[in-house]
Design a protein around this motif. Structure first.
Motif, PDB file in Angstrom:
ATOM      1  N   LYS A   1      13.134  12.367  -5.901  1.00 59.33           N
ATOM      2  CA  LYS A   1      11.911  11.610  -5.613  1.00 59.33           C
ATOM      3  C   LYS A   1      11.364  11.902  -4.224  1.00 59.33           C
ATOM      4  N   PHE A   2      12.248  12.254  -3.293  1.00 64.27           N
ATOM      5  CA  PHE A   2      11.772  12.573  -1.950  1.00 64.27           C
ATOM      6  C   PHE A   2      10.906  13.829  -1.942  1.00 64.27           C
ATOM      7  N   HIS A   3      11.109  14.685  -2.931  1.00 69.50           N
ATOM      8  CA  HIS A   3      10.267  15.870  -3.074  1.00 69.50           C
ATOM      9  C   HIS A   3       8.957  15.528  -3.779  1.00 69.50           C
TER      10      HIS A   3
ATOM     11  N   HIS B   1       0.822  -1.213   0.000  1.00 71.35           N
ATOM     12  CA  HIS B   1       0.000   0.000   0.000  1.00 71.35           C
ATOM     13  C   HIS B   1       0.857   1.266   0.000  1.00 71.35           C
ATOM     14  N   TYR B   2       2.000   1.229   0.716  1.00 69.04           N
ATOM     15  CA  TYR B   2       2.837   2.417   0.865  1.00 69.04           C
ATOM     16  C   TYR B   2       4.083   2.368  -0.015  1.00 69.04           C
ATOM     17  N   LYS B   3       4.046   1.577  -1.076  1.00 74.96           N
ATOM     18  CA  LYS B   3       5.223   1.446  -1.945  1.00 74.96           C
ATOM     19  C   LYS B   3       5.562   2.750  -2.660  1.00 74.96           C
ATOM     20  N   ASP B   4       4.578   3.638  -2.830  1.00 79.34           N
ATOM     21  CA  ASP B   4       4.826   4.909  -3.500  1.00 79.34           C
ATOM     22  C   ASP B   4       4.931   6.057  -2.511  1.00 79.34           C
ATOM     23  N   TYR B   5       5.369   5.748  -1.299  1.00 76.97           N
ATOM     24  CA  TYR B   5       5.606   6.758  -0.260  1.00 76.97           C
ATOM     25  C   TYR B   5       7.090   6.795   0.090  1.00 76.97           C
ATOM     26  N   CYS B   6       7.474   7.819   0.841  1.00 75.21           N
ATOM     27  CA  CYS B   6       8.805   7.890   1.437  1.00 75.21           C
ATOM     28  C   CYS B   6       8.692   7.674   2.940  1.00 75.21           C
ATOM     29  N   PHE B   7       9.730   7.095   3.520  1.00 74.49           N
ATOM     30  CA  PHE B   7       9.879   6.933   4.971  1.00 74.49           C
ATOM     31  C   PHE B   7       8.883   5.954   5.592  1.00 74.49           C
ATOM     32  N   PHE B   8       8.320   5.040   4.789  1.00 78.47           N
ATOM     33  CA  PHE B   8       7.392   4.102   5.412  1.00 78.47           C
ATOM     34  C   PHE B   8       8.127   3.059   6.234  1.00 78.47           C
ATOM     35  N   SER B   9       7.595   2.792   7.402  1.00 77.14           N
ATOM     36  CA  SER B   9       8.085   1.722   8.270  1.00 77.14           C
ATOM     37  C   SER B   9       6.897   1.179   9.046  1.00 77.14           C
ATOM     38  N   ASN B  10       6.834  -0.145   9.184  1.00 77.97           N
ATOM     39  CA  ASN B  10       5.756  -0.729   9.995  1.00 77.97           C
ATOM     40  C   ASN B  10       6.243  -1.014  11.417  1.00 77.97           C
TER      41      ASN B  10
END
Length: 373
Positions: free
Chosen positions: A359-361, A207-216
Motif C-alpha cells: 500500500k505504501f507504493h 482529508h488525508y486518510k488515503d495518504y501515507c505518512f500524514f502527520s499534523n
C-alpha cells in the motif's frame, strides 16, 4: 546533553545525541543543500527551525578522531498511513564533511584507511537497515516501524546511501510554486483561531486518510493556519511558514535568469532578491470536494496577509491535488520558471505485513513542507 557511543572502529565513532549541540548546529548551518550542477542553497536560521521538532529530533553523529565528520537527524513521530497509525522516523539533515571523503590514491596507508572507513560505513548501513534498531527507537522492537526519507532526484550521494541501507523507492514528489506580483486578500479568508484548531485537525485527518505518512505535527505551528469559509463552513485551508533560502549556485540558463536578470526587473524583483529567495512554505493543504479550484485564491490571500509574493509546497505527483494544479493552473509565473527534478521517497519497513508494504507504493505520500525548509 545526553549522548551514547553506538559503534567504535579504529578512530571512528557513531554517537547518538538527544539534541543538537553547538558543533552539530554549526555544521548544519554551513551545510549547502542541493546537487552539484543544479540548485545549491542553504537554509536561514536553521537552529531556530530545528526547535520545531521539540524532543522528537535526535541525531546520529559520526566522529573521526573525536572531530565531528557528519550527522543525520532522526525525526520521530506517529504517522497515519491509509487510515492506520505507525511509529515512524523521518531522516533529514544529512551532512557529511568533505574531509571524510577519502580519495583513492595508490598509497598503502591511504588504502588501509579507506578500507577501514568502508568497513565502518557498512556498519552504519546495517544499523539504518533495521528501523526498530535505530538509536532512540521503540523499546518493543516487535511493533511495526517505518523509517523514511525524501531525496532529491539528482542527489546521487544520498540515493546511494539509502539504497545501500536497503530502502525502497516508493513514491515521487514534485515542487509546486505559487506567485502573485500584487497579491490581494479575499474577504472569505481568515486566520484560524486556536479554539478552531481541534476541529480543523479532524478535517485534515479525514482529508488525508488515503495518504501515507500524514502527520499534523506542524499544521498549527505558531497558529499560522489560514482558512477560506463559505456560509461559515471551512472549504479550504493551508498552513503558511515564512522562510528564506540563501542561493549559493544555480547554473544554466534558468539560474542566470533567476539570479542575474529577474531580481533587477520591475515586479520580478518582488519574487527574487540577489542571492536570496524569500517565500512561504505551504503545508497541510485542505479543500472540500469540488472546491480545489479555490486554492489559488486562498494562497494569494495568505501571501498578502504574510507580506510575501511567492510560496512553495511539495506534493506527490500521483495525488489528486497535483492533478488539480496541473489541469486548473492559476499558480502564477514562478511555477513556470522554477522547474526542478522530482524528489524520491524511500522507506524501510520493520514488522509490517507484505500487504501493508504494498500500500505504501499505491497510496500518495504526504511529506510536510517543514521537513524540507
Amino acid at each position: 546533553m545526553s549522548q551514547d557511543t553506538i559503534i567504535g572502529y579504529k578512530g571512528l565513532e557513531i554517537r547518538h545525541k538527544e539534541s543538537a549541540d553547538e558543533e552539530i548546529s554549526a555544521l548544519l548551518g554551513r551545510t549547502v543543500l542541493g546537487t552539484e550542477g543544479g540548485l545549491r542553497y542553504s537554509v536561514r536560521n536553521i537552529t531556530e527551525r530545528m526547535k520545531f521538532y521539540g524532543k522528537g529530533l535526535s541525531f546520529i553523529a559520526l566522529y573521526k578522531k573525536n572531530n565531528l565528520a557528519g550527522v543525520i537527524g532522526l525525526c520521530k513521530r506517529k504517522t497515519l498511513c491509509f487510515g492506520k497509525e505507525f511509529n515512524s522516523t523521518f531522516l533529514r539533515y544529512l551532512s557529511v564533511r568533505s574531509s571524510f571523503q577519502i580519495s583513492r590514491v595508490k598509497d598503502t596507508r591511504s588504502e588501509k584507511l579507506a578500507r577501514a572507513e568502508d568497513t565502518f560505513k557498512q556498519q552504519i548501513f546495517s544499523m539504518f537497515s533495521n528501523p526498530s534498531g535505530l538509536p532512540g527507537g521503540r523499546e518493543d522492537q516487535s511493533l511495526p516501524d517505518i523509517v523514511y526519507a525524501c531525496v532529491e532526484g539528482e542527489n546521487e550521494r544520498s540515493k546511494n546511501f539509502v539504497r545501500q541501507a536497503g530502502y525502497e523507492h516508493i513514491r515521487s514528489l514534485r515542487t509546486v510554486a505559487f506567485s502573485r506580483f500584487r497579491p490581494g486578500v479575499h474577504q472569505s479568508v481568515t486566520k484560524l483561531t486556536p479554539e478552531e484548531e481541534p476541529e480543523m485537525a479532524k478535517l485534515l485527518t479525514e482529508h488525508y486518510k488515503d495518504y501515507c505518512f500524514f502527520s499534523n505535527q506542524f499544521s498549527f505551528l505558531n497558529h499560522r493556519y489560514y482558512v477560506m469559509k463559505k456560509e461559515n463552513k471551512i472549504v479550504a485551508g493551508v498552513f503558511a511558514l515564512p522562510t528564506a533560502f540563501r542561493i549559493i549556485d544555480f547554473p544554466g540558463f534558468q539560474g542566470w535568469l533567476l539570479l542575474k536578470v529577474l531580481p533587477y526587473l520591475p515586479f520580478f524583483r518582488r519574487l527574487f532578491q540577489p542571492g536570496e529567495f524569500r517565500f512561504l512554505i505551504l503545508d497541510s493543504i485542505f479543500y472540500t470536494e469540488g472546491n480545489d479550484h479555490l486554492l489559488p485564491d486562498l494562497f494569494e490571500s495568505v501571501c498578502a496577509l504574510e507580506g510575501h509574493y511567492s510560496a512553495i509546497t511539495w506534493i506527490d505527483d500521483r495525488s489528486g491535488i497535483y492533478r488539480s494544479f496541473k489541469t486548473k493552473g492559476r499558480l502564477g509565473v514562478l511555477n513556470k520558471i522554477l522547474t526542478t527534478s522530482p524528489g524520491f521517497v524511500y522507506a524501510s519497513f520493520s514488522n509490517i505485513s507484505p500487504d501493508d508494504q504494498k500500500k505504501f507504493h499505491e497510496y500518495p505520500a504526504y511529506i510536510s513542507g517543514v521537513d524540507f525548509g
